[in-house]
Design an enzyme around this catalytic site. Structure first.
Site, mmCIF file in Angstrom:
data_model
loop_
_atom_site.group_PDB
_atom_site.id
_atom_site.type_symbol
_atom_site.label_atom_id
_atom_site.label_comp_id
_atom_site.label_asym_id
_atom_site.label_seq_id
_atom_site.Cartn_x
_atom_site.Cartn_y
_atom_site.Cartn_z
ATOM 1 N N SER A 169 -3.220 4.805 -1.048
ATOM 2 C CA SER A 169 -3.985 3.590 -0.799
ATOM 3 C C SER A 169 -4.297 3.432 0.690
ATOM 4 O O SER A 169 -5.402 3.029 1.069
ATOM 5 C CB SER A 169 -3.206 2.382 -1.318
ATOM 6 O OG SER A 169 -4.021 1.268 -1.422
ATOM 7 N N VAL A 170 -3.332 3.765 1.541
ATOM 8 C CA VAL A 170 -3.553 3.709 2.989
ATOM 9 C C VAL A 170 -4.633 4.709 3.392
ATOM 10 O O VAL A 170 -5.528 4.391 4.175
ATOM 11 C CB VAL A 170 -2.238 3.970 3.764
ATOM 12 C CG1 VAL A 170 -2.515 4.153 5.250
ATOM 13 C CG2 VAL A 170 -1.245 2.841 3.524
ATOM 14 N N ALA A 204 0.831 -1.206 0.000
ATOM 15 C CA ALA A 204 0.000 0.000 0.000
ATOM 16 C C ALA A 204 0.864 1.254 0.000
ATOM 17 O O ALA A 204 1.751 1.402 0.841
ATOM 18 C CB ALA A 204 -0.910 0.007 1.225
ATOM 19 N N ASP A 205 0.593 2.149 -0.937
ATOM 20 C CA ASP A 205 1.257 3.448 -0.917
ATOM 21 C C ASP A 205 0.438 4.382 -0.029
ATOM 22 O O ASP A 205 -0.612 4.000 0.495
ATOM 23 C CB ASP A 205 1.438 4.004 -2.332
ATOM 24 C CG ASP A 205 0.124 4.202 -3.073
ATOM 25 O OD1 ASP A 205 -0.953 4.225 -2.429
ATOM 26 O OD2 ASP A 205 0.169 4.328 -4.303
ATOM 27 N N SER A 206 0.902 5.610 0.151
ATOM 28 C CA SER A 206 0.231 6.529 1.083
ATOM 29 C C SER A 206 -1.210 6.823 0.665
ATOM 30 O O SER A 206 -2.092 6.939 1.517
ATOM 31 C CB SER A 206 1.028 7.819 1.239
ATOM 32 O OG SER A 206 1.199 8.444 -0.018
#
Length: 80
Positions: free
Chosen positions: A41-42, A37-39
């Protein structure tokens, strides 16, 4: 709501958001590392949790949710 109920709901949110089988979700699973997860997506994941549980998670608290277990514990403690 019991921790088991919260975990089941969180696992379903993760399964839908990250397109994995909910049976693969574990407490120790790292949201960033194991789910890639990238930022953004988080952030989307946190918004989905807020919607699912009808609660608000501050940006500061969201940064501390490194694992699935941490997210489950946070929600269990903050949702009545």
């Amino acid at each position: 709501m019991s921790r088991e109920e919260v975990f089941a709901k969180v696992a379903n949110v993760i399964a839908n958001h990250f397109e994995i089988n909910s049976d693969q979700v574990t407490d120790a699973m790292s949201i960033k590392d194991d789910l890639n997860a990238d930022s953004i997506s988080v952030m989307e994941f946190v918004l989905e949790l807020e919607e699912e549980f009808g609660t608000e998670i501050s940006d500061e608290d969201a940064e501390n949710l490194q694992t699935v277990g941490a997210a489950v514990d946070y929600i269990t403690a903050h949702v009545k």
